[in-house]
Design a protein around this motif. Structure first.
Motif, PDB file in Angstrom:
ATOM      1  N   GLU A  30      13.737  63.560  69.410  1.00 25.80           N
ATOM      2  CA  GLU A  30      12.833  64.515  68.763  1.00 25.80           C
ATOM      3  C   GLU A  30      11.434  63.947  68.609  1.00 25.80           C
ATOM      4  OE1 GLU A  30      14.434  65.560  64.989  1.00 25.80           O
ATOM      5  OE2 GLU A  30      16.223  66.494  65.842  1.00 25.80           O
ATOM      6  N   ARG A  31      11.366  62.645  68.262  1.00 27.40           N
ATOM      7  CA  ARG A  31      10.073  62.023  67.980  1.00 27.40           C
ATOM      8  C   ARG A  31      10.076  60.569  68.389  1.00 27.40           C
ATOM      9  NH1 ARG A  31       9.504  62.971  61.868  1.00 27.40           N
ATOM     10  NH2 ARG A  31      11.694  63.365  62.059  1.00 27.40           N
ATOM     11  N   PHE A  32       8.873  60.038  68.500  1.00 22.79           N
ATOM     12  CA  PHE A  32       8.629  58.634  68.829  1.00 22.79           C
ATOM     13  C   PHE A  32       7.503  58.213  67.901  1.00 22.79           C
ATOM     14  CE2 PHE A  32       6.055  55.578  71.124  1.00 22.79           C
ATOM     15  CZ  PHE A  32       6.965  54.751  71.751  1.00 22.79           C
ATOM     16  N   ILE A  33       7.736  57.187  67.085  1.00 23.92           N
ATOM     17  CA  ILE A  33       6.753  56.780  66.078  1.00 23.92           C
ATOM     18  C   ILE A  33       6.470  55.289  66.246  1.00 23.92           C
ATOM     19  CG2 ILE A  33       6.289  56.559  63.606  1.00 23.92           C
ATOM     20  CD1 ILE A  33       8.550  58.746  63.241  1.00 23.92           C
ATOM     21  N   ILE A  34       5.201  54.913  66.273  1.00 25.49           N
ATOM     22  CA  ILE A  34       4.809  53.503  66.297  1.00 25.49           C
ATOM     23  C   ILE A  34       4.309  53.152  64.899  1.00 25.49           C
ATOM     24  CG2 ILE A  34       3.173  51.815  67.206  1.00 25.49           C
ATOM     25  CD1 ILE A  34       3.174  53.413  69.812  1.00 25.49           C
ATOM     26  N   GLN A  35       4.774  52.020  64.366  1.00 25.65           N
ATOM     27  CA  GLN A  35       4.358  51.654  63.016  1.00 25.65           C
ATOM     28  C   GLN A  35       4.145  50.153  62.919  1.00 25.65           C
ATOM     29  OE1 GLN A  35       6.611  53.466  59.965  1.00 25.65           O
ATOM     30  NE2 GLN A  35       5.609  52.356  58.336  1.00 25.65           N
ATOM     31  N   THR A  36       3.059  49.770  62.286  1.00 24.63           N
ATOM     32  CA  THR A  36       2.802  48.357  62.014  1.00 24.63           C
ATOM     33  C   THR A  36       2.608  48.116  60.523  1.00 24.63           C
ATOM     34  OG1 THR A  36       0.429  48.632  62.373  1.00 24.63           O
ATOM     35  CG2 THR A  36       1.740  47.951  64.260  1.00 24.63           C
ATOM     36  N   LYS A  37       2.350  49.162  59.771  1.00 21.33           N
ATOM     37  CA  LYS A  37       2.120  49.037  58.330  1.00 21.33           C
ATOM     38  C   LYS A  37       3.396  48.547  57.640  1.00 21.33           C
ATOM     39  CE  LYS A  37       1.132  51.933  54.355  1.00 21.33           C
ATOM     40  NZ  LYS A  37       1.976  52.988  53.851  1.00 21.33           N
ATOM     41  N   TYR A  41       8.997  49.541  51.108  1.00 25.32           N
ATOM     42  CA  TYR A  41      10.440  49.400  51.286  1.00 25.32           C
ATOM     43  C   TYR A  41      10.874  47.945  51.416  1.00 25.32           C
ATOM     44  CZ  TYR A  41      10.698  54.412  52.165  1.00 25.32           C
ATOM     45  OH  TYR A  41      10.631  55.770  52.059  1.00 25.32           O
ATOM     46  N   GLN A  42       9.983  47.076  51.863  1.00 21.41           N
ATOM     47  CA  GLN A  42      10.368  45.689  52.055  1.00 21.41           C
ATOM     48  C   GLN A  42      10.954  45.127  50.758  1.00 21.41           C
ATOM     49  OE1 GLN A  42       8.742  41.661  54.062  1.00 21.41           O
ATOM     50  NE2 GLN A  42       7.196  42.780  53.007  1.00 21.41           N
ATOM     51  N   LYS A  43      12.082  44.472  50.887  1.00 20.37           N
ATOM     52  CA  LYS A  43      12.800  43.795  49.801  1.00 20.37           C
ATOM     53  C   LYS A  43      13.438  44.737  48.785  1.00 20.37           C
ATOM     54  CE  LYS A  43      10.014  39.661  50.245  1.00 20.37           C
ATOM     55  NZ  LYS A  43       9.139  38.700  49.625  1.00 20.37           N
ATOM     56  N   HIS A  44      13.347  46.043  48.979  1.00 21.80           N
ATOM     57  CA  HIS A  44      13.970  46.997  48.057  1.00 21.80           C
ATOM     58  C   HIS A  44      15.052  47.774  48.802  1.00 21.80           C
ATOM     59  CE1 HIS A  44      10.886  46.285  45.053  1.00 21.80           C
ATOM     60  NE2 HIS A  44       9.981  46.421  45.995  1.00 21.80           N
ATOM     61  N   GLN A  45      16.190  47.942  48.143  1.00 20.51           N
ATOM     62  CA  GLN A  45      17.272  48.721  48.754  1.00 20.51           C
ATOM     63  C   GLN A  45      16.791  50.151  48.986  1.00 20.51           C
ATOM     64  OE1 GLN A  45      19.571  45.909  49.465  1.00 20.51           O
ATOM     65  NE2 GLN A  45      20.865  47.677  49.406  1.00 20.51           N
ATOM     66  N   HIS A  46      17.084  50.676  50.173  1.00 18.42           N
ATOM     67  CA  HIS A  46      16.731  52.057  50.495  1.00 18.42           C
ATOM     68  C   HIS A  46      17.576  52.517  51.684  1.00 18.42           C
ATOM     69  CE1 HIS A  46      14.340  49.600  53.240  1.00 18.42           C
ATOM     70  NE2 HIS A  46      14.375  50.621  54.077  1.00 18.42           N
ATOM     71  N   PRO A  47      17.941  53.784  51.707  1.00 19.88           N
ATOM     72  CA  PRO A  47      18.645  54.307  52.873  1.00 19.88           C
ATOM     73  C   PRO A  47      17.642  54.608  53.983  1.00 19.88           C
ATOM     74  CG  PRO A  47      18.393  56.039  51.251  1.00 19.88           C
ATOM     75  CD  PRO A  47      17.832  54.780  50.639  1.00 19.88           C
ATOM     76  N   ALA A  48      18.117  54.665  55.197  1.00 20.82           N
ATOM     77  CA  ALA A  48      17.259  55.104  56.300  1.00 20.82           C
ATOM     78  C   ALA A  48      16.849  56.551  56.028  1.00 20.82           C
ATOM     79  CB  ALA A  48      18.002  54.999  57.623  1.00 20.82           C
ATOM     80  N   PRO A  49      15.612  56.938  56.327  1.00 19.11           N
ATOM     81  CA  PRO A  49      15.168  58.306  56.043  1.00 19.11           C
ATOM     82  C   PRO A  49      15.793  59.344  56.972  1.00 19.11           C
ATOM     83  CG  PRO A  49      13.462  57.098  57.207  1.00 19.11           C
ATOM     84  CD  PRO A  49      14.555  56.116  56.885  1.00 19.11           C
ATOM     85  N   ARG A  50      16.349  58.864  58.092  1.00 21.15           N
ATOM     86  CA  ARG A  50      16.968  59.729  59.091  1.00 21.15           C
ATOM     87  C   ARG A  50      17.687  58.796  60.068  1.00 21.15           C
ATOM     88  NH1 ARG A  50      11.632  59.558  59.188  1.00 21.15           N
ATOM     89  NH2 ARG A  50      10.919  57.937  60.560  1.00 21.15           N
ATOM     90  N   VAL A  51      18.527  59.337  60.907  1.00 21.93           N
ATOM     91  CA  VAL A  51      19.128  58.532  61.970  1.00 21.93           C
ATOM     92  C   VAL A  51      18.005  58.154  62.934  1.00 21.93           C
ATOM     93  CG1 VAL A  51      20.730  58.541  63.912  1.00 21.93           C
ATOM     94  CG2 VAL A  51      21.387  59.617  61.744  1.00 21.93           C
ATOM     95  N   GLN A  52      17.921  56.860  63.282  1.00 19.43           N
ATOM     96  CA  GLN A  52      16.833  56.421  64.150  1.00 19.43           C
ATOM     97  C   GLN A  52      17.168  55.100  64.828  1.00 19.43           C
ATOM     98  OE1 GLN A  52      13.620  56.321  61.332  1.00 19.43           O
ATOM     99  NE2 GLN A  52      14.358  54.492  60.311  1.00 19.43           N
ATOM    100  N   TYR A  53      16.601  54.925  65.990  1.00 17.50           N
ATOM    101  CA  TYR A  53      16.620  53.641  66.683  1.00 17.50           C
ATOM    102  C   TYR A  53      15.334  52.938  66.285  1.00 17.50           C
ATOM    103  CZ  TYR A  53      20.210  55.515  69.807  1.00 17.50           C
ATOM    104  OH  TYR A  53      21.357  56.042  70.315  1.00 17.50           O
ATOM    105  N   VAL A  54      15.423  51.637  66.010  1.00 15.38           N
ATOM    106  CA  VAL A  54      14.242  50.866  65.658  1.00 15.38           C
ATOM    107  C   VAL A  54      14.118  49.734  66.679  1.00 15.38           C
ATOM    108  CG1 VAL A  54      13.042  49.561  63.867  1.00 15.38           C
ATOM    109  CG2 VAL A  54      14.649  51.391  63.220  1.00 15.38           C
ATOM    110  N   VAL A  55      12.995  49.735  67.383  1.00 13.96           N
ATOM    111  CA  VAL A  55      12.731  48.735  68.412  1.00 13.96           C
ATOM    112  C   VAL A  55      11.638  47.813  67.878  1.00 13.96           C
ATOM    113  CG1 VAL A  55      12.000  48.349  70.798  1.00 13.96           C
ATOM    114  CG2 VAL A  55      13.295  50.430  70.200  1.00 13.96           C
ATOM    115  N   THR A  56      11.976  46.571  67.618  1.00 14.98           N
ATOM    116  CA  THR A  56      11.004  45.594  67.102  1.00 14.98           C
ATOM    117  C   THR A  56      10.206  45.019  68.264  1.00 14.98           C
ATOM    118  OG1 THR A  56      12.356  45.056  65.186  1.00 14.98           O
ATOM    119  CG2 THR A  56      10.757  43.399  65.881  1.00 14.98           C
ATOM    120  N   LEU A  57       8.893  45.099  68.144  1.00 13.15           N
ATOM    121  CA  LEU A  57       7.987  44.527  69.140  1.00 13.15           C
ATOM    122  C   LEU A  57       7.455  43.166  68.700  1.00 13.15           C
ATOM    123  CD1 LEU A  57       5.921  47.748  69.865  1.00 13.15           C
ATOM    124  CD2 LEU A  57       7.873  46.865  71.161  1.00 13.15           C
ATOM    125  N   LYS A  58       7.276  43.002  67.383  1.00 12.12           N
ATOM    126  CA  LYS A  58       6.735  41.759  66.828  1.00 12.12           C
ATOM    127  C   LYS A  58       7.294  41.584  65.428  1.00 12.12           C
ATOM    128  CE  LYS A  58       2.311  39.582  65.641  1.00 12.12           C
ATOM    129  NZ  LYS A  58       0.856  39.797  65.594  1.00 12.12           N
TER     130      LYS A  58
END
Length: 117
Positions: A30-37, A41-58
């Motif tokens: 459905e979508r493709f999102i690039i994010q660097t920000k 969420y870091q260090k805090h428990q949270h569910p994924a906002p939706r089913v998603q594949y996450v590809v780490t570049l760096k």
């Protein structure tokens, strides 16, 4: 390709499986999102906002599931996030200061093609 999949158990707690995705994978998305920000969420428990594949570049990160188990995510490893209920997971950067990633949001009805070890 090496992968981890985040899931929910019957009461909503998150856990992970280690496995692989097929060498050639084509999934309608459905979508493709690039994010660097780096968001709150870091260090805090949270569910994924939706089913998603996450590809780490760096970046190199430690993920912790609600059962307390951990795994390392870095470039070359795909994350299939399906823990969309309950308290979810947390993550923290353990090498570097940035996490560059791509989110691929598949059509909901598609099989994730993940094969666990």
């Amino acid at each position: 390709m090496r992968a981890f999949r985040l899931l929910n158990d019957s009461v909503g707690n998150s856990y992970f499986e280690e496995g692989v995705l097929p060498e050639y994978l084509s999934i309608p998305s459905e979508r493709f999102i690039i994010q660097t920000k780096i968001e709150e969420y870091q260090k805090h428990q949270h569910p994924a906002p939706r089913v998603q594949y996450v590809v780490t570049l760096k970046g190199k990160l430690r993920f912790t599931t609600s059962d307390g188990k951990q795994f390392i995510l870095e470039p070359g490893i795909i994350l299939v996030a399906k823990d969309i209920h309950g308290e979810g997971h947390s993550w923290e950067i353990i090498e570097g200061e940035e996490w560059h990633r791509i989110y691929i949001i598949p059509d909901e009805k598609e099989d994730d093609k993940f094969v666990s070890y």
